[in-house]
Write a protein that holds these residues in place. Sequence first.
Motif, PDB file in Angstrom:
ATOM      1  N   GLU A  60       0.966  -0.890   0.157  1.00  0.00           N
ATOM      2  CA  GLU A  60       0.003  -0.179   0.011  1.00  0.00           C
ATOM      3  C   GLU A  60       1.063   0.963  -0.296  1.00  0.00           C
ATOM      4  N   GLU A  63       1.774   1.178  -4.005  1.00  0.00           N
ATOM      5  CA  GLU A  63       0.419   1.713  -4.402  1.00  0.00           C
ATOM      6  C   GLU A  63      -0.133   3.212  -3.691  1.00  0.00           C
ATOM      7  N   LEU A  64       0.619   4.791  -2.812  1.00  0.00           N
ATOM      8  CA  LEU A  64       0.618   4.916  -2.745  1.00  0.00           C
ATOM      9  C   LEU A  64       1.234   6.233  -3.305  1.00  0.00           C
ATOM     10  N   ASN A  67       0.412   6.376  -6.455  1.00  0.00           N
ATOM     11  CA  ASN A  67      -0.946   6.805  -6.966  1.00  0.00           C
ATOM     12  C   ASN A  67      -0.421   9.236  -6.818  1.00  0.00           C
ATOM     13  N   THR A  68       0.732   8.859  -6.460  1.00  0.00           N
ATOM     14  CA  THR A  68       0.881  10.244  -6.550  1.00  0.00           C
ATOM     15  C   THR A  68       1.360  10.544  -7.436  1.00  0.00           C
ATOM     16  N   LEU A  70       1.529   9.917  -9.949  1.00  0.00           N
ATOM     17  CA  LEU A  70       1.028   9.938 -10.847  1.00  0.00           C
ATOM     18  C   LEU A  70      -0.207  11.208 -11.460  1.00  0.00           C
ATOM     19  N   GLN A  71      -0.972  11.511 -10.206  1.00  0.00           N
ATOM     20  CA  GLN A  71      -1.581  12.247 -10.231  1.00  0.00           C
ATOM     21  C   GLN A  71      -1.278  14.026 -10.388  1.00  0.00           C
ATOM     22  N   ARG A  88      -1.426   4.613 -15.169  1.00  0.00           N
ATOM     23  CA  ARG A  88      -1.382   3.328 -15.094  1.00  0.00           C
ATOM     24  C   ARG A  88       0.217   3.293 -14.470  1.00  0.00           C
ATOM     25  N   SER A  89       0.404   1.945 -13.019  1.00  0.00           N
ATOM     26  CA  SER A  89       1.671   2.012 -12.598  1.00  0.00           C
ATOM     27  C   SER A  89       1.987   0.973 -12.543  1.00  0.00           C
TER      28      SER A  89
END
Length: 144
Positions: A60, A63-64, A67-68, A70-71, A88-89
């Motif tokens: 996780e 993933e965090l 996501n950071t 990618l955002q 995508r990751s």
Amino acid sequence: MHLVMVATDGSDGGDRAVDMAATLAKGCGAGLLILTVMDGSAESGLDIDALARAEGGLGEGFELVANTILQHAGERARQQGVDPLDLRSGWGDPAHVILETVRETKADVVVVGRRGRGRLAGLLLGSVSQKLASLAPSAVLVVP
């Protein structure tokens, strides 16, 4: 040209690659795919211990971080006037994951920064960008 793909690790070089990819996609009327790859190596510049202590554990935590990144990259692309088609990751060796994604999506061009976060960032051309330039089935644009 139908698809521009950019790989970013959230570094300054990655940001420049996102900006260039968005400009290219907008100019060609192509879609934009943004990819980030987590590899978990010591060279990645991530604090693995801090991620492991994060709520939910290492998975996780990665993933965090992904996501950071990618955002942030998606927002940079939108500031250039392009809404990313796909964010995508991936996990694993960055060059391998990027090459697999290029093959899967049939991206016309992949845009990467010359250097990333790794400890070897001081080299003239990073190992990932060098591998991509040698092995990619599409054009590769390496952004300084």
